[in-house]
Write a protein that holds these residues in place. Structure first.
Motif, PDB file in Angstrom:
ATOM      1  N   GLU A 145       0.718  -1.069   0.140  1.00  0.00           N
ATOM      2  CA  GLU A 145      -0.002   0.173  -0.053  1.00  0.00           C
ATOM      3  C   GLU A 145       0.764   1.210   0.026  1.00  0.00           C
ATOM      4  OE1 GLU A 145      -2.437   0.145   3.530  1.00  0.00           O
ATOM      5  OE2 GLU A 145      -0.690   0.279   4.955  1.00  0.00           O
ATOM      6  N   LYS A 146       2.193   1.064   0.328  1.00  0.00           N
ATOM      7  CA  LYS A 146       3.232   2.449   0.347  1.00  0.00           C
ATOM      8  C   LYS A 146       3.384   2.797  -1.090  1.00  0.00           C
ATOM      9  CE  LYS A 146       3.321   2.265   4.891  1.00  0.00           C
ATOM     10  NZ  LYS A 146       3.181   3.539   5.925  1.00  0.00           N
ATOM     11  N   LEU A 147       3.948   4.051  -1.049  1.00  0.00           N
ATOM     12  CA  LEU A 147       3.960   4.719  -2.541  1.00  0.00           C
ATOM     13  C   LEU A 147       4.913   3.768  -3.452  1.00  0.00           C
ATOM     14  CD1 LEU A 147       3.721   7.101  -4.590  1.00  0.00           C
ATOM     15  CD2 LEU A 147       5.815   7.916  -3.419  1.00  0.00           C
ATOM     16  N   ILE A 148       5.977   3.465  -3.140  1.00  0.00           N
ATOM     17  CA  ILE A 148       7.072   2.943  -4.373  1.00  0.00           C
ATOM     18  C   ILE A 148       6.451   1.406  -4.649  1.00  0.00           C
ATOM     19  CG2 ILE A 148       9.318   1.952  -4.444  1.00  0.00           C
ATOM     20  CD1 ILE A 148      10.375   4.408  -3.287  1.00  0.00           C
ATOM     21  N   PRO A 149       6.307   0.658  -3.495  1.00  0.00           N
ATOM     22  CA  PRO A 149       5.724  -0.714  -4.012  1.00  0.00           C
ATOM     23  C   PRO A 149       4.476  -0.663  -4.820  1.00  0.00           C
ATOM     24  CG  PRO A 149       5.623  -0.748  -1.672  1.00  0.00           C
ATOM     25  CD  PRO A 149       6.528   0.519  -2.140  1.00  0.00           C
ATOM     26  N   LEU A 150       3.596   0.110  -4.426  1.00  0.00           N
ATOM     27  CA  LEU A 150       2.289   0.403  -4.976  1.00  0.00           C
ATOM     28  C   LEU A 150       2.364   0.750  -6.504  1.00  0.00           C
ATOM     29  CD1 LEU A 150      -0.845   0.352  -4.771  1.00  0.00           C
ATOM     30  CD2 LEU A 150      -0.656   2.752  -4.187  1.00  0.00           C
ATOM     31  N   MET A 151       3.390   1.699  -6.798  1.00  0.00           N
ATOM     32  CA  MET A 151       3.798   2.183  -8.113  1.00  0.00           C
ATOM     33  C   MET A 151       4.206   0.917  -9.044  1.00  0.00           C
ATOM     34  SD  MET A 151       2.539   5.094  -8.227  1.00  0.00           S
ATOM     35  CE  MET A 151       1.501   5.520  -6.947  1.00  0.00           C
ATOM     36  N   ILE A 152       5.092   0.192  -8.287  1.00  0.00           N
ATOM     37  CA  ILE A 152       5.644  -0.818  -9.117  1.00  0.00           C
ATOM     38  C   ILE A 152       4.804  -1.969  -9.542  1.00  0.00           C
ATOM     39  CG2 ILE A 152       7.194  -2.828  -8.925  1.00  0.00           C
ATOM     40  CD1 ILE A 152       9.024  -1.061  -7.068  1.00  0.00           C
ATOM     41  N   LEU A 153       3.712  -2.380  -8.436  1.00  0.00           N
ATOM     42  CA  LEU A 153       2.887  -3.211  -8.848  1.00  0.00           C
ATOM     43  C   LEU A 153       1.758  -2.908  -9.729  1.00  0.00           C
ATOM     44  CD1 LEU A 153       2.995  -4.871  -5.119  1.00  0.00           C
ATOM     45  CD2 LEU A 153       4.114  -5.713  -7.461  1.00  0.00           C
ATOM     46  N   ASN A 154       1.578  -1.695  -9.429  1.00  0.00           N
ATOM     47  CA  ASN A 154       0.283  -1.173 -10.214  1.00  0.00           C
ATOM     48  C   ASN A 154       0.487  -1.074 -11.895  1.00  0.00           C
ATOM     49  OD1 ASN A 154      -1.599  -1.082  -8.077  1.00  0.00           O
ATOM     50  ND2 ASN A 154      -1.895   1.068  -8.479  1.00  0.00           N
ATOM     51  N   ALA A 155       2.086  -0.810 -12.038  1.00  0.00           N
ATOM     52  CA  ALA A 155       2.441  -0.415 -13.217  1.00  0.00           C
ATOM     53  C   ALA A 155       2.590  -1.813 -14.025  1.00  0.00           C
ATOM     54  CB  ALA A 155       3.823   0.044 -13.226  1.00  0.00           C
ATOM     55  N   LEU A 156       2.918  -2.900 -13.222  1.00  0.00           N
ATOM     56  CA  LEU A 156       3.146  -4.214 -13.791  1.00  0.00           C
ATOM     57  C   LEU A 156       1.664  -4.871 -14.214  1.00  0.00           C
ATOM     58  CD1 LEU A 156       5.840  -5.744 -11.466  1.00  0.00           C
ATOM     59  CD2 LEU A 156       6.050  -5.016 -13.761  1.00  0.00           C
ATOM     60  N   GLU A 157       0.718  -4.455 -13.504  1.00  0.00           N
ATOM     61  CA  GLU A 157      -0.796  -4.797 -14.138  1.00  0.00           C
ATOM     62  C   GLU A 157      -1.389  -3.929 -14.753  1.00  0.00           C
ATOM     63  OE1 GLU A 157      -2.675  -5.707 -10.033  1.00  0.00           O
ATOM     64  OE2 GLU A 157      -0.934  -6.656  -9.359  1.00  0.00           O
ATOM     65  N   GLY A 158      -0.704  -2.971 -15.182  1.00  0.00           N
ATOM     66  CA  GLY A 158      -1.401  -1.866 -16.180  1.00  0.00           C
ATOM     67  C   GLY A 158      -2.369  -1.115 -15.327  1.00  0.00           C
ATOM     68  N   LYS A 159      -2.359  -0.954 -14.094  1.00  0.00           N
ATOM     69  CA  LYS A 159      -3.336   0.056 -13.476  1.00  0.00           C
ATOM     70  C   LYS A 159      -2.945   1.330 -13.369  1.00  0.00           C
ATOM     71  CE  LYS A 159      -5.086  -3.785 -10.601  1.00  0.00           C
ATOM     72  NZ  LYS A 159      -4.991  -4.506  -9.065  1.00  0.00           N
ATOM     73  N   PRO A 160      -3.642   2.359 -13.006  1.00  0.00           N
ATOM     74  CA  PRO A 160      -3.363   3.548 -12.722  1.00  0.00           C
ATOM     75  C   PRO A 160      -2.217   3.577 -11.738  1.00  0.00           C
ATOM     76  CG  PRO A 160      -5.712   3.481 -13.005  1.00  0.00           C
ATOM     77  CD  PRO A 160      -5.151   2.236 -12.776  1.00  0.00           C
ATOM     78  N   LEU A 161      -1.511   4.794 -11.909  1.00  0.00           N
ATOM     79  CA  LEU A 161      -0.435   5.074 -10.775  1.00  0.00           C
ATOM     80  C   LEU A 161      -0.837   6.417 -10.053  1.00  0.00           C
ATOM     81  CD1 LEU A 161       2.891   4.622 -12.898  1.00  0.00           C
ATOM     82  CD2 LEU A 161       1.219   2.866 -11.498  1.00  0.00           C
ATOM     83  N   PRO A 162      -1.564   6.407  -8.915  1.00  0.00           N
ATOM     84  CA  PRO A 162      -2.325   7.556  -8.364  1.00  0.00           C
ATOM     85  C   PRO A 162      -1.125   8.291  -7.776  1.00  0.00           C
ATOM     86  CG  PRO A 162      -2.638   5.704  -7.202  1.00  0.00           C
ATOM     87  CD  PRO A 162      -1.833   5.278  -8.381  1.00  0.00           C
ATOM     88  N   VAL A 163      -1.200   9.785  -8.058  1.00  0.00           N
ATOM     89  CA  VAL A 163      -0.216  10.548  -7.485  1.00  0.00           C
ATOM     90  C   VAL A 163      -1.054  11.664  -6.935  1.00  0.00           C
ATOM     91  CG1 VAL A 163       1.591  12.371  -7.872  1.00  0.00           C
ATOM     92  CG2 VAL A 163       1.395  10.139  -9.274  1.00  0.00           C
TER      93      VAL A 163
END
Length: 352
Positions: free
Chosen positions: A197-215
């Motif tokens: 749920e934290k920023l860096i792992p969330l971005m990595i895993l969302n990107a690998l799944e093609g999900k939005p990267l919420p900023v």
């Protein structure tokens, strides 16, 4: 030494446990409640070490904590057990008050009783090391300002307010009762085994799944990033060499805007994971701006010169080297991530 670590199944706690078992000869007891953020899979590599013990307990459970202290006879306590996610504290602050304030109070009282009964030599060498956060200081406004150990507290969220309260309790137990304490306040940690749920792992895993990267907001919030294994080394330095009653700020000397962090992750994934999910031409295309968090601090930055000057600690990782290692670790450990995401890491420890 015999070191009792509270919250040793969490992100920073597990890094500290791994470091102490792999790099020192000390005996470790890990006392952890195993909330959602406690993951014993993060300790699988050291779980069979004969110098390691695990006790599942809440730090607010005075009877169990006191019994554990009496049986293990620690020479030091390193207190990391805490609720730590800002968004969760906004949605449900009660758990943060209970664990971070009431739990720290209960732990301090159990420790005081245990410490008071030690003989003179062990009493003098005993240490209670409280691990806290730079968020207790609130927001920095000037572009050149840094948090020092004497910066006034001005917490902005229920999380940081509860951690500020715990810091004050620890100092009070030293001033009032003479308990030999040390406090460290660290900047944002990142690295392997970070909860998704934290920023860096969330971005990595969302990107690998093609999900939005919420900023959040415009992404211009600035944080100082500290590689978690560097932090573990610093914590050991403080508990073994730090001056009783002192506070040490631990930072990574790596200020980065949140948006830049996300963009850098995207660039690393272009290199390290070029096979993108269906429909994704470029990882950066997934960046999505969302409504800002209430009370979101704009900038944190730590002056870590005291711990460097007095204890000789400096971070080994730059943000670039640490982030590359982190992205590669997640790519190599997607099964660990899946167990967290689907909740199986919790079911397995409950025997389900």
């Amino acid at each position: 030494m015999r070191i009792l670590i509270t919250g040793g199944a969490g992100f920073i706690g597990s890094a500290l446990v791994r470091y102490l078992l792999n790099e020192t000869s000390h005996e470790i007891l890990n006392l952890d409640k195993l909330t959602y953020a406690g993951n014993l899979e993060s300790l699988a590599g050291v779980a069979d070490n004969p110098r390691y013990q695990f006790v599942q307990a809440d730090i607010a459970d005075s009877a169990t904590v006191s019994r554990t202290l009496d049986e293990f006879q620690p020479d030091a306590i390193m207190h990391l057990a805490a609720e730590s996610h800002v968004d969760r504290s906004i949605d449900g602050p009660a758990a943060f008050i209970q664990t971070n304030i009431v739990g720290t109070y209960a732990l301090l009282e159990a420790t005081r009783t245990y410490w008071s009964a030690l003989d003179g030599r062990r009493q003098n060498s005993f240490r209670f090391h409280h691990i806290s956060t730079d968020e207790v200081y609130g927001d920095l406004h000037g572009v050149n300002d840094l948090f020092t150990e004497t910066t006034p507290y001005a917490p902005s969220s229920p999380y940081s307010a509860s951690k500020a309260a715990s810091d004050h309790l620890v100092r009070a137990w030293q001033r009032t009762y003479g308990l030999p304490v040390l406090i460290t306040n660290c900047s944002n940690n990142y690295g392997p085994y970070h909860f998704p749920e934290k920023l860096i792992p969330l971005m990595i895993l969302n990107a690998l799944e093609g999900k939005p990267l919420p900023v959040y907001g415009n992404g211009q919030q600035i944080r100082d990033w500290l590689y978690v294994e560097d932090h573990a080394r610093a914590l050991f330095k403080v508990v073994t060499e730090g001056q009783v009653g002192e506070t040490y700020n631990i930072g990574g000397h790596n200020e980065q805007k949140n948006l830049h962090v996300v963009e850098t992750i995207c660039s690393l994934l272009e290199e390290l994971a070029p096979q993108k999910p269906s429909g994704v031409a470029c990882y950066r295309d997934l960046i999505t701006y969302v409504k800002d968090r209430p009370g979101h601090d704009l900038r944190y930055a730590i002056d870590a010169s005291k711990v460097e000057r007095e204890l000789g600690w400096v971070p080994e990782e730059t943000f670039e080297t640490g982030l590359r290692k982190t992205v590669q670790w997640y790519l190599n450990n997607l099964e660990w991530c899946r167990h967290v995401q689907d909740g199986s890491y919790q079911r397995e420890r409950l025997g389900a």
